[in-house]
Motif scaffolding. Structure first.
Motif, PDB file in Angstrom:
ATOM      1  N   HIS A  57      -0.165   3.942  -4.655  1.00  0.00           N
ATOM      2  CA  HIS A  57      -0.084   3.996  -3.290  1.00  0.00           C
ATOM      3  C   HIS A  57       0.785   5.245  -2.848  1.00  0.00           C
ATOM      4  N   GLN A  58      -0.109   5.950  -1.802  1.00  0.00           N
ATOM      5  CA  GLN A  58       0.775   6.880  -1.179  1.00  0.00           C
ATOM      6  C   GLN A  58       1.627   6.776  -0.173  1.00  0.00           C
ATOM      7  N   PRO A  59       2.939   7.372  -0.047  1.00  0.00           N
ATOM      8  CA  PRO A  59       3.813   7.135   0.779  1.00  0.00           C
ATOM      9  C   PRO A  59       3.246   7.729   2.194  1.00  0.00           C
ATOM     10  N   THR A  60       3.749   6.751   3.313  1.00  0.00           N
ATOM     11  CA  THR A  60       3.371   7.126   4.627  1.00  0.00           C
ATOM     12  C   THR A  60       4.475   7.970   5.179  1.00  0.00           C
ATOM     13  N   PRO A  61       4.414   9.060   5.585  1.00  0.00           N
ATOM     14  CA  PRO A  61       5.690   9.846   6.124  1.00  0.00           C
ATOM     15  C   PRO A  61       6.343   8.995   7.457  1.00  0.00           C
ATOM     16  N   ILE A  62       7.415   9.058   7.548  1.00  0.00           N
ATOM     17  CA  ILE A  62       8.122   8.537   8.856  1.00  0.00           C
ATOM     18  C   ILE A  62       8.163   9.671   9.846  1.00  0.00           C
ATOM     19  N   GLN A  63       7.808   9.550  11.134  1.00  0.00           N
ATOM     20  CA  GLN A  63       8.088  10.594  11.971  1.00  0.00           C
ATOM     21  C   GLN A  63       9.293  10.374  12.413  1.00  0.00           C
TER      22      GLN A  63
END
Length: 154
Positions: free
Chosen positions: A18-24
């Motif tokens: 699972h690749q982390p999703t960056p938080i804007q």
């Protein structure tokens, strides 16, 4: 003493990554300034002073207090609560006084009954001992070749 450790080949497993999703970062924009106008525009008043100067400004109407519509009771609620508390306290004290009086009276009654029973039992024993049945010889009891007569040892 201990068995040798046997190495096993690692089991093949499917691995899911699972690749982390960056938080804007949240962009904060200031709210636009909006002028708020009063409900009504007050009237402008001008006053001419005795020396000839003119003073201009808004006229203020004096604040009128709200009319008193609630009728106050003749006695305040705090006074009523204090009085009710006092009545309850007196009722409890009276009940405790009656309870202690009852316990004291019950103790005195039991003491008198015990004393009466002791007097009656003692009197009965005295009558049994000092009673004469018409003959003065008494009852003879033979115990180990000794003769005991009531009120006499012989």
């Amino acid at each position: 003493m201990y068995p040798e450790h046997v190495r096993h080949a690692p089991a093949a497993r499917a691995v899911e990554v699972h690749q982390p999703t960056p938080i804007q970062p949240a962009v904060v924009t200031p709210a636009p300034m909006v002028a708020v106008h009063p409900g009504s525009v007050p009237a402008v008043a001008s006053i001419v002073l005795p020396d000839g100067r003119v003073v201009t400004g808004y006229s203020l109407s004096p604040m009128q207090p709200d009319p008193v519509t609630a009728v106050k009771p003749p006695v305040s609620r705090a006074a009523v609560n204090v009085a009710l508390g006092g009545v309850g306290f007196l009722a409890v004290c009276g009940g405790l006084l009656l309870l202690t009086t009852f316990i004291t009276a019950l103790t005195a009654l039991i003491t008198q009954l015990i004393t009466l029973a002791a007097v009656l039992f003692g009197g009965w024993i005295a009558v049994q001992v000092f009673r004469t049945n018409g003959h003065r010889e008494g009852t003879t009891v033979n115990i180990r070749k000794a003769i005991f007569k009531r009120n006499h040892f012989g």
